[in-house]
Every structure is written in structure tokens, then in C-alpha cells.
Design a protein around this motif. Structure first.
Motif, PDB file in Angstrom:
ATOM      1  N   VAL A 114      46.497  19.623  68.333  1.00  0.00           N
ATOM      2  CA  VAL A 114      45.985  19.309  67.000  1.00  0.00           C
ATOM      3  C   VAL A 114      44.546  18.850  67.159  1.00  0.00           C
ATOM      4  CG1 VAL A 114      46.252  17.894  64.932  1.00  0.00           C
ATOM      5  CG2 VAL A 114      48.282  18.655  66.203  1.00  0.00           C
ATOM      6  N   GLU A 115      43.634  19.565  66.513  1.00  0.00           N
ATOM      7  CA  GLU A 115      42.203  19.265  66.613  1.00  0.00           C
ATOM      8  C   GLU A 115      41.778  19.164  68.075  1.00  0.00           C
ATOM      9  OE1 GLU A 115      41.386  15.821  64.230  1.00  0.00           O
ATOM     10  OE2 GLU A 115      41.836  16.849  62.357  1.00  0.00           O
ATOM     11  N   ASP A 116      42.180  20.170  68.849  1.00  0.00           N
ATOM     12  CA  ASP A 116      41.830  20.311  70.277  1.00  0.00           C
ATOM     13  C   ASP A 116      42.423  19.231  71.167  1.00  0.00           C
ATOM     14  OD1 ASP A 116      40.314  22.593  69.746  1.00  0.00           O
ATOM     15  OD2 ASP A 116      38.545  21.405  69.276  1.00  0.00           O
ATOM     16  N   GLU A 117      43.323  18.442  70.641  1.00  0.00           N
ATOM     17  CA  GLU A 117      43.997  17.414  71.453  1.00  0.00           C
ATOM     18  C   GLU A 117      45.444  17.832  71.674  1.00  0.00           C
ATOM     19  OE1 GLU A 117      45.369  12.705  71.257  1.00  0.00           O
ATOM     20  OE2 GLU A 117      44.024  13.522  69.723  1.00  0.00           O
ATOM     21  N   GLN A 118      45.865  17.913  72.934  1.00  0.00           N
ATOM     22  CA  GLN A 118      47.228  18.311  73.244  1.00  0.00           C
ATOM     23  C   GLN A 118      48.197  17.211  72.821  1.00  0.00           C
ATOM     24  OE1 GLN A 118      47.460  19.437  77.377  1.00  0.00           O
ATOM     25  NE2 GLN A 118      46.325  21.338  77.052  1.00  0.00           N
ATOM     26  N   LYS A 119      49.038  17.534  71.836  1.00  0.00           N
ATOM     27  CA  LYS A 119      49.979  16.552  71.289  1.00  0.00           C
ATOM     28  C   LYS A 119      51.379  16.694  71.883  1.00  0.00           C
ATOM     29  CE  LYS A 119      47.744  14.095  68.163  1.00  0.00           C
ATOM     30  NZ  LYS A 119      47.687  12.621  68.210  1.00  0.00           N
ATOM     31  N   PHE A 120      51.716  17.901  72.341  1.00  0.00           N
ATOM     32  CA  PHE A 120      53.095  18.122  72.786  1.00  0.00           C
ATOM     33  C   PHE A 120      53.114  19.211  73.837  1.00  0.00           C
ATOM     34  CE2 PHE A 120      57.178  20.454  72.199  1.00  0.00           C
ATOM     35  CZ  PHE A 120      58.040  19.449  72.597  1.00  0.00           C
ATOM     36  N   ILE A 121      53.748  18.912  74.965  1.00  0.00           N
ATOM     37  CA  ILE A 121      53.946  19.886  76.033  1.00  0.00           C
ATOM     38  C   ILE A 121      55.394  19.767  76.492  1.00  0.00           C
ATOM     39  CG2 ILE A 121      53.251  20.641  78.331  1.00  0.00           C
ATOM     40  CD1 ILE A 121      50.550  19.301  77.866  1.00  0.00           C
ATOM     41  N   ASN A 122      56.072  20.910  76.584  1.00  0.00           N
ATOM     42  CA  ASN A 122      57.459  20.872  77.042  1.00  0.00           C
ATOM     43  C   ASN A 122      57.804  22.194  77.716  1.00  0.00           C
ATOM     44  OD1 ASN A 122      60.033  20.010  77.526  1.00  0.00           O
ATOM     45  ND2 ASN A 122      60.597  19.716  75.392  1.00  0.00           N
ATOM     46  N   THR A 123      58.733  22.123  78.658  1.00  0.00           N
ATOM     47  CA  THR A 123      59.125  23.285  79.442  1.00  0.00           C
ATOM     48  C   THR A 123      60.636  23.341  79.557  1.00  0.00           C
ATOM     49  OG1 THR A 123      57.083  23.148  80.754  1.00  0.00           O
ATOM     50  CG2 THR A 123      58.896  24.414  81.692  1.00  0.00           C
ATOM     51  N   PRO A 155      69.692  41.843  76.157  1.00  0.00           N
ATOM     52  CA  PRO A 155      68.314  41.963  76.655  1.00  0.00           C
ATOM     53  C   PRO A 155      67.344  40.974  76.012  1.00  0.00           C
ATOM     54  CG  PRO A 155      68.637  43.557  74.917  1.00  0.00           C
ATOM     55  CD  PRO A 155      69.945  42.805  75.072  1.00  0.00           C
ATOM     56  N   SER A 156      67.773  40.260  74.945  1.00  0.00           N
ATOM     57  CA  SER A 156      66.816  39.412  74.228  1.00  0.00           C
ATOM     58  C   SER A 156      67.401  38.033  73.962  1.00  0.00           C
ATOM     59  CB  SER A 156      66.400  40.061  72.904  1.00  0.00           C
ATOM     60  OG  SER A 156      67.518  40.217  72.048  1.00  0.00           O
ATOM     61  N   THR A 157      66.508  37.092  73.649  1.00  0.00           N
ATOM     62  CA  THR A 157      66.910  35.722  73.358  1.00  0.00           C
ATOM     63  C   THR A 157      65.958  35.130  72.312  1.00  0.00           C
ATOM     64  OG1 THR A 157      67.508  33.595  74.364  1.00  0.00           O
ATOM     65  CG2 THR A 157      65.512  34.657  75.172  1.00  0.00           C
ATOM     66  N   ILE A 158      66.421  34.100  71.624  1.00  0.00           N
ATOM     67  CA  ILE A 158      65.639  33.444  70.576  1.00  0.00           C
ATOM     68  C   ILE A 158      65.186  32.076  71.064  1.00  0.00           C
ATOM     69  CG2 ILE A 158      65.642  32.505  68.230  1.00  0.00           C
ATOM     70  CD1 ILE A 158      65.720  35.501  68.266  1.00  0.00           C
ATOM     71  N   ILE A 159      63.894  31.779  70.879  1.00  0.00           N
ATOM     72  CA  ILE A 159      63.330  30.468  71.215  1.00  0.00           C
ATOM     73  C   ILE A 159      62.856  29.813  69.923  1.00  0.00           C
ATOM     74  CG2 ILE A 159      61.500  29.242  72.460  1.00  0.00           C
ATOM     75  CD1 ILE A 159      61.524  31.568  74.482  1.00  0.00           C
ATOM     76  N   LYS A 160      63.304  28.591  69.680  1.00  0.00           N
ATOM     77  CA  LYS A 160      62.936  27.867  68.465  1.00  0.00           C
ATOM     78  C   LYS A 160      62.129  26.620  68.822  1.00  0.00           C
ATOM     79  CE  LYS A 160      67.011  29.293  65.778  1.00  0.00           C
ATOM     80  NZ  LYS A 160      68.169  28.814  64.965  1.00  0.00           N
ATOM     81  N   TYR A 161      61.205  26.250  67.916  1.00  0.00           N
ATOM     82  CA  TYR A 161      60.433  25.024  68.110  1.00  0.00           C
ATOM     83  C   TYR A 161      60.047  24.439  66.759  1.00  0.00           C
ATOM     84  CZ  TYR A 161      56.490  28.282  67.438  1.00  0.00           C
ATOM     85  OH  TYR A 161      55.626  29.229  66.950  1.00  0.00           O
ATOM     86  N   ASP A 162      59.845  23.118  66.726  1.00  0.00           N
ATOM     87  CA  ASP A 162      59.511  22.394  65.498  1.00  0.00           C
ATOM     88  C   ASP A 162      58.123  21.792  65.590  1.00  0.00           C
ATOM     89  OD1 ASP A 162      61.952  22.937  64.379  1.00  0.00           O
ATOM     90  OD2 ASP A 162      62.843  20.993  64.861  1.00  0.00           O
ATOM     91  N   LEU A 163      57.399  21.838  64.468  1.00  0.00           N
ATOM     92  CA  LEU A 163      56.073  21.229  64.376  1.00  0.00           C
ATOM     93  C   LEU A 163      56.041  20.309  63.164  1.00  0.00           C
ATOM     94  CD1 LEU A 163      53.884  24.455  64.851  1.00  0.00           C
ATOM     95  CD2 LEU A 163      54.607  22.849  66.633  1.00  0.00           C
ATOM     96  N   PRO A 164      55.775  19.008  63.346  1.00  0.00           N
ATOM     97  CA  PRO A 164      55.675  18.101  62.197  1.00  0.00           C
ATOM     98  C   PRO A 164      54.352  18.252  61.449  1.00  0.00           C
ATOM     99  CG  PRO A 164      55.258  16.907  64.211  1.00  0.00           C
ATOM    100  CD  PRO A 164      55.660  18.288  64.622  1.00  0.00           C
ATOM    101  N   THR A 165      53.390  18.935  62.045  1.00  0.00           N
ATOM    102  CA  THR A 165      52.091  19.144  61.419  1.00  0.00           C
ATOM    103  C   THR A 165      51.525  20.479  61.905  1.00  0.00           C
ATOM    104  OG1 THR A 165      49.904  18.149  61.050  1.00  0.00           O
ATOM    105  CG2 THR A 165      50.822  17.992  63.281  1.00  0.00           C
ATOM    106  N   ASN A 166      50.536  20.998  61.215  1.00  0.00           N
ATOM    107  CA  ASN A 166      49.893  22.230  61.670  1.00  0.00           C
ATOM    108  C   ASN A 166      49.359  22.036  63.089  1.00  0.00           C
ATOM    109  OD1 ASN A 166      50.411  23.004  59.072  1.00  0.00           O
ATOM    110  ND2 ASN A 166      48.278  23.254  58.473  1.00  0.00           N
ATOM    111  N   ALA A 167      49.477  23.061  63.911  1.00  0.00           N
ATOM    112  CA  ALA A 167      49.045  22.925  65.306  1.00  0.00           C
ATOM    113  C   ALA A 167      48.713  24.289  65.890  1.00  0.00           C
ATOM    114  CB  ALA A 167      50.132  22.250  66.139  1.00  0.00           C
ATOM    115  N   ASN A 168      47.829  24.273  66.861  1.00  0.00           N
ATOM    116  CA  ASN A 168      47.579  25.462  67.660  1.00  0.00           C
ATOM    117  C   ASN A 168      48.654  25.519  68.743  1.00  0.00           C
ATOM    118  OD1 ASN A 168      45.130  26.520  66.469  1.00  0.00           O
ATOM    119  ND2 ASN A 168      44.123  24.683  67.255  1.00  0.00           N
ATOM    120  N   VAL A 169      49.412  26.602  68.747  1.00  0.00           N
ATOM    121  CA  VAL A 169      50.580  26.700  69.623  1.00  0.00           C
ATOM    122  C   VAL A 169      50.380  27.815  70.637  1.00  0.00           C
ATOM    123  CG1 VAL A 169      53.051  27.197  69.732  1.00  0.00           C
ATOM    124  CG2 VAL A 169      52.126  25.835  67.848  1.00  0.00           C
TER     125      VAL A 169
END
Length: 203
Positions: free
Chosen positions: A187-196, A123-137
């Protein structure tokens, strides 16, 4: 206007010889950049040429002299008038310090979103992601028609590797089929990374 802004090191840092640190900058150019080291205002060496993704892992050579008057310059490979220099001097030291060890942690070099595991899942799955710097995710799950199903993350996250579990048991009306999960890291209100990516739920 094309620009580059060095954000780390940017003054008063103490970087230990033999350890690895992350040179960081912000830019709006597409070409590669050249990273240079200066001392007392004079050119010392080219650290490397790097893709313009805003981060570069720098192993500091043990042959560099101990000093407190170093600066990093990042410049466009194609246009030498597009560059930025550290705002203030940083130091290269020869002894271990707590701050030096902390900055040398093995942080991710680039933003990334991994394929969920297991996939298919129930019923469940794990999603992983990497951030090279602090970010609003913001990490959101959608159904195949693009309708929002769940918001898994919507907050500031520190640099590093992260993971979150999504369980279908939390949602009574989840049916078998393909679902889409999408990450937006800003980062600082600028979208640095988008992925699907897609995942498959089977009852």
C-alpha cells in the motif's frame, strides 16, 4: 520515529447510524491502539482498543446524535503522545445514502492468504486471498528450489476477497511435486502483507 496517521474517516464522510464502517490508519508501532471519538473538539467515548494492524470495523451506535462535527483519534496504548486525529470533521447521519451503503460493505478486516483448493491438485487449483484495502498485489508460484514458475497476479487490486485459478496445463514442463505460492501486498509502496504457502501437484 513512531507515528500514527488516520486515513479514514478523514473529513466530509457521511456515516449512517446502525451500519458498520472501517476505521483505517497507518502506523509503525507494535503495541495496541486506542480508538476514540471526538465531537466539537471534545472527547465523547472510547470506541475500542485494537491491535495495530491499520483497520478496525466500527459498528456505529444508534445512540449517537446526528451531527457533522465528529472526528476519530487513534493513539498508542502505551505512549499517549503518539496519536493522530481526523484531518476534518465527518458526519453521522440517520438516513440511508448510496455512499453510506457502499462503505458498509462486508470487506475483509485483515490481509490473508488461503490454502489452495483442491490440494493436491491436477490439473488446476484455486488460490484465494483477502485485502482489507486497495493494494498492489504480486502473487507468484515457485518450485521447491525457489525458481519462479508463474506470476499469477501483478497489479493493483481493490479491497475485498479475490481468487485466481492456476492451471498446470498452461505450463508444459510442470512435474509432480511441491510448489510454493507467495503473495506480497503493498500500500503506497509499503509492503503491508507477505505470506507463503505450499501446494502439491500430482500428475
Amino acid at each position: 520515529t513512531p507515528e500514527i496517521v488516520v486515513t479514514y474517516p478523514d473529513g466530509n464522510e457521511k456515516l449512517q447510524k446502525g451500519l458498520k464502517y472501517y476505521i483505517r490508519w497507518k502506523d509503525n508501532i507494535e503495541e495496541e491502539v486506542i480508538i476514540e471519538l471526538y465531537k466539537d473538539g471534545s472527547f465523547v467515548m472510547i470506541v475500542d482498543t485494537a491491535v495495530s494492524n491499520g483497520v478496525y470495523q466500527w459498528p456505529i451506535s444508534t445512540t449517537l446524535s446526528i451531527d457533522s462535527k465528529y472526528k476519530i483519534r487513534v493513539r498508542s496504548k502505551l505512549a499517549q503522545n503518539i496519536f493522530d486525529l481526523s484531518n476534518a470533521d465527518f458526519s453521522i447521519i440517520d438516513t440511508i445514502s448510496t455512499s453510506a451503503e457502499k462503505e458498509s460493505e462486508n470487506l475483509p478486516v485483515v490481509f490473508s492468504l488461503m490454502q489452495n483448493y483442491p490440494n493436491p491438485f491436477n490439473p488446476s487449483t484455486i488460490i484465494k486471498y483477502d485485502l482489507p484495502t486497495n493494494a498492489n498485489v504480486k502473487l507468484v508460484v515457485y518450485d521447491i528450489l525457489g525458481r519462479e514458475v508463474a506470476i499469477l497476479v501483478n497489479e493493483e487490486k481493490s479491497a475485498g476477497s479475490h481468487q485466481i485459478e492456476w492451471s498446470s496445463a498452461t505450463y508444459k514442463y510442470i512435474s509432480s511435486g511441491i510448489y510454493i505460492y507467495r503473495i506480497v501486498a503493498s500500500v503506497e509502496d509499503e509492503q503491508k502483507f507477505i505470506n507463503t504457502k505450499k501446494m502439491l501437484f500430482i500428475k
